[in-house]
Motif scaffolding. Structure first.
Motif, PDB file in Angstrom:
ATOM      1  N   GLU A 206      18.934  -5.434  29.478  1.00  0.00           N
ATOM      2  CA  GLU A 206      17.507  -5.433  29.156  1.00  0.00           C
ATOM      3  C   GLU A 206      16.815  -4.210  29.755  1.00  0.00           C
ATOM      4  OE1 GLU A 206      15.767  -9.144  30.330  1.00  0.00           O
ATOM      5  OE2 GLU A 206      17.044 -10.307  29.000  1.00  0.00           O
ATOM      6  N   ALA A 207      17.211  -3.842  30.972  1.00  0.00           N
ATOM      7  CA  ALA A 207      16.631  -2.662  31.608  1.00  0.00           C
ATOM      8  C   ALA A 207      16.981  -1.412  30.808  1.00  0.00           C
ATOM      9  CB  ALA A 207      17.125  -2.538  33.046  1.00  0.00           C
ATOM     10  N   ARG A 208      18.202  -1.345  30.317  1.00  0.00           N
ATOM     11  CA  ARG A 208      18.626  -0.205  29.500  1.00  0.00           C
ATOM     12  C   ARG A 208      17.806  -0.159  28.211  1.00  0.00           C
ATOM     13  NH1 ARG A 208      23.854  -1.437  28.659  1.00  0.00           N
ATOM     14  NH2 ARG A 208      24.329  -0.897  30.807  1.00  0.00           N
ATOM     15  N   GLN A 209      17.633  -1.308  27.577  1.00  0.00           N
ATOM     16  CA  GLN A 209      16.830  -1.382  26.354  1.00  0.00           C
ATOM     17  C   GLN A 209      15.382  -1.011  26.629  1.00  0.00           C
ATOM     18  OE1 GLN A 209      18.219  -1.083  23.774  1.00  0.00           O
ATOM     19  NE2 GLN A 209      18.925  -2.931  22.806  1.00  0.00           N
ATOM     20  N   ASP A 210      14.853  -1.486  27.758  1.00  0.00           N
ATOM     21  CA  ASP A 210      13.476  -1.129  28.126  1.00  0.00           C
ATOM     22  C   ASP A 210      13.342   0.373  28.321  1.00  0.00           C
ATOM     23  OD1 ASP A 210      12.700  -3.759  28.003  1.00  0.00           O
ATOM     24  OD2 ASP A 210      12.702  -4.088  30.178  1.00  0.00           O
TER      25      ASP A 210
ATOM     26  N   THR B 137      13.334   1.936  24.906  1.00  0.00           N
ATOM     27  CA  THR B 137      12.042   1.670  24.266  1.00  0.00           C
ATOM     28  C   THR B 137      10.956   2.556  24.859  1.00  0.00           C
ATOM     29  OG1 THR B 137      12.688  -0.621  23.877  1.00  0.00           O
ATOM     30  CG2 THR B 137      10.338  -0.125  23.766  1.00  0.00           C
ATOM     31  N   THR B 138      10.978   2.704  26.171  1.00  0.00           N
ATOM     32  CA  THR B 138       9.992   3.563  26.830  1.00  0.00           C
ATOM     33  C   THR B 138      10.119   5.000  26.347  1.00  0.00           C
ATOM     34  OG1 THR B 138       9.994   2.138  28.773  1.00  0.00           O
ATOM     35  CG2 THR B 138       9.171   4.367  29.073  1.00  0.00           C
TER      36      THR B 138
END
Length: 92
Positions: free
Chosen positions: A30-34, A37-38
């Motif tokens: 999720e952190a990687r996806q965030d 996305t950022t």
């Protein structure tokens, strides 16, 4: 403690460790996806800022063209008026 209790305790610990590992992987994912996305949002924001700058420049150019068109229209109106006066003098 009996062997059954030890097996149950070890099984519970293994299950908890598996759950923790799964949660950590999920959080990392999720952190990687965030992060992705950022980055995409930052790129979109940069492009929007460029578009806003271009729009402001285009608006300024359009204003300048509108002013020039008004001057040309006034000049054409005066020219037509003078042509009409000359036509009237020639037909008298």
């Amino acid at each position: 403690m009996s062997i059954q209790n030890w097996i149950a305790l070890i099984s519970t610990l293994v299950a908890l460790l598996s759950l923790l590992v799964t949660l950590l992987r999920s959080m990392r994912s999720e952190a990687r996806q965030d992060g992705k996305t950022t980055e995409v949002l930052r790129q979109v924001n940069d492009k929007l800022e460029n578009i806003a700058k271009q729009e402001a420049a285009n608006s300024a150019r359009i204003e300048a063209i509108v002013e020039r068109v008004v001057v040309v229209e006034q000049s054409a109106k005066q020219a037509h008026f003078r042509i009409d006066e000359l036509r009237d003098e020639l037909h008298k």
